[in-house]
Design a protein around this motif. Sequence first.
Motif, PDB file in Angstrom:
ATOM      1  N   GLY A  51      89.972  36.445  25.674  1.00  0.00           N
ATOM      2  CA  GLY A  51      89.162  36.820  26.807  1.00  0.00           C
ATOM      3  C   GLY A  51      89.248  38.272  27.211  1.00  0.00           C
ATOM      4  O   GLY A  51      89.577  39.147  26.404  1.00  0.00           O
ATOM      5  N   LEU A  52      88.966  38.514  28.477  1.00  0.00           N
ATOM      6  CA  LEU A  52      88.744  39.853  28.998  1.00  0.00           C
ATOM      7  C   LEU A  52      89.997  40.718  28.961  1.00  0.00           C
ATOM      8  O   LEU A  52      91.035  40.372  29.511  1.00  0.00           O
ATOM      9  N   LEU A  53      89.844  41.847  28.292  1.00  0.00           N
ATOM     10  CA  LEU A  53      90.853  42.904  28.285  1.00  0.00           C
ATOM     11  C   LEU A  53      90.115  44.179  28.657  1.00  0.00           C
ATOM     12  O   LEU A  53      89.037  44.451  28.122  1.00  0.00           O
ATOM     13  N   LEU A  54      90.680  44.935  29.578  1.00  0.00           N
ATOM     14  CA  LEU A  54      90.079  46.194  29.985  1.00  0.00           C
ATOM     15  C   LEU A  54      90.824  47.350  29.339  1.00  0.00           C
ATOM     16  O   LEU A  54      92.056  47.360  29.299  1.00  0.00           O
ATOM     17  N   LEU A  55      90.077  48.314  28.846  1.00  0.00           N
ATOM     18  CA  LEU A  55      90.639  49.554  28.320  1.00  0.00           C
ATOM     19  C   LEU A  55      89.942  50.703  29.039  1.00  0.00           C
ATOM     20  O   LEU A  55      88.763  50.594  29.398  1.00  0.00           O
ATOM     21  N   THR A  56      90.657  51.792  29.258  1.00  0.00           N
ATOM     22  CA  THR A  56      90.055  52.915  29.965  1.00  0.00           C
ATOM     23  C   THR A  56      90.602  54.235  29.445  1.00  0.00           C
ATOM     24  O   THR A  56      91.660  54.278  28.841  1.00  0.00           O
ATOM     25  N   ASN A  57      89.850  55.289  29.710  1.00  0.00           N
ATOM     26  CA  ASN A  57      90.282  56.639  29.383  1.00  0.00           C
ATOM     27  C   ASN A  57      90.806  57.354  30.623  1.00  0.00           C
ATOM     28  O   ASN A  57      91.049  58.552  30.601  1.00  0.00           O
ATOM     29  N   ASP A  58      91.004  56.618  31.714  1.00  0.00           N
ATOM     30  CA  ASP A  58      91.450  57.181  32.984  1.00  0.00           C
ATOM     31  C   ASP A  58      92.806  56.591  33.366  1.00  0.00           C
ATOM     32  O   ASP A  58      92.894  55.403  33.674  1.00  0.00           O
ATOM     33  N   GLY A  59      93.853  57.421  33.340  1.00  0.00           N
ATOM     34  CA  GLY A  59      95.213  56.941  33.613  1.00  0.00           C
ATOM     35  C   GLY A  59      95.387  56.354  34.992  1.00  0.00           C
ATOM     36  O   GLY A  59      96.111  55.368  35.175  1.00  0.00           O
ATOM     37  N   GLN A  60      94.738  56.923  36.002  1.00  0.00           N
ATOM     38  CA  GLN A  60      94.849  56.407  37.366  1.00  0.00           C
ATOM     39  C   GLN A  60      94.235  55.004  37.460  1.00  0.00           C
ATOM     40  O   GLN A  60      94.813  54.097  38.049  1.00  0.00           O
ATOM     41  N   LEU A  61      93.072  54.840  36.858  1.00  0.00           N
ATOM     42  CA  LEU A  61      92.426  53.525  36.854  1.00  0.00           C
ATOM     43  C   LEU A  61      93.261  52.523  36.059  1.00  0.00           C
ATOM     44  O   LEU A  61      93.427  51.375  36.472  1.00  0.00           O
ATOM     45  N   GLN A  62      93.808  52.961  34.935  1.00  0.00           N
ATOM     46  CA  GLN A  62      94.659  52.098  34.124  1.00  0.00           C
ATOM     47  C   GLN A  62      95.821  51.573  34.970  1.00  0.00           C
ATOM     48  O   GLN A  62      96.136  50.388  34.950  1.00  0.00           O
ATOM     49  N   ASN A  63      96.443  52.450  35.760  1.00  0.00           N
ATOM     50  CA  ASN A  63      97.557  52.058  36.621  1.00  0.00           C
ATOM     51  C   ASN A  63      97.099  51.081  37.710  1.00  0.00           C
ATOM     52  O   ASN A  63      97.779  50.099  37.991  1.00  0.00           O
ATOM     53  N   GLN A  64      95.956  51.333  38.310  1.00  0.00           N
ATOM     54  CA  GLN A  64      95.458  50.442  39.371  1.00  0.00           C
ATOM     55  C   GLN A  64      95.203  49.037  38.840  1.00  0.00           C
ATOM     56  O   GLN A  64      95.415  48.063  39.537  1.00  0.00           O
ATOM     57  N   ILE A  65      94.726  48.946  37.608  1.00  0.00           N
ATOM     58  CA  ILE A  65      94.427  47.638  37.024  1.00  0.00           C
ATOM     59  C   ILE A  65      95.707  46.927  36.596  1.00  0.00           C
ATOM     60  O   ILE A  65      95.884  45.741  36.839  1.00  0.00           O
ATOM     61  N   ALA A  66      96.611  47.669  35.968  1.00  0.00           N
ATOM     62  CA  ALA A  66      97.788  47.048  35.346  1.00  0.00           C
ATOM     63  C   ALA A  66      98.962  46.820  36.287  1.00  0.00           C
ATOM     64  O   ALA A  66      99.728  45.878  36.099  1.00  0.00           O
ATOM     65  N   ASP A  67      99.129  47.665  37.289  1.00  0.00           N
ATOM     66  CA  ASP A  67     100.313  47.595  38.143  1.00  0.00           C
ATOM     67  C   ASP A  67     100.238  46.402  39.110  1.00  0.00           C
ATOM     68  O   ASP A  67      99.297  46.298  39.896  1.00  0.00           O
TER      69      ASP A  67
END
Length: 185
Positions: A51-67
Amino acid sequence: MRQILLFNKPFNVLCQFTDEPQYREQRQTLADYIDCPGFYAAGRLDRDSEGLLLLTNDGQLQNQIADPKHKLPKTYLVQVEGDISSNAISQLKTGVVLKDGTTRPAQAKKVNEPKWLWPRNPPIRERKNIPTSWVELTITEGKNRQVRRMTAAVGFPTLRLIRIKIGPYQLKNLPSGESIMQEIS
């Protein structure tokens, strides 16, 4: 330009771009599906989950999603062994005691098998005398293999696990193994 990639991760694909040398020829990774330099997974999805996995080129957004401190809700469709009881659903809603502590209350409801669902390869194990049922489960934390441990703790082991939503991002009708890019404002 900030972008996010929504990827429908197939079963048995590692949630990373490279693998250990001894397994390189045997296991698929994100690199088998995604060619976007500078993009990194925002969170994880176990190899045996789909299912859904998000990938991004934005470190701040990556942290908001993963943390986990951001408590971004994640919704899963879970096929369990047995006909899940209303008591088990109630336990999932109030929190389940696991070895590493009690889970936060979850949103949980029994649902019908989705008509849009793709077949899993290989298929789940089927037992003649034991039915299966489906649960939609939304959690706001991310303990290791949490959903699988929660359903097992209430007596209904997970057979198939598909993440369909992370915060505002939804899998919708994205085929397994496919991805779609979105710009972030």
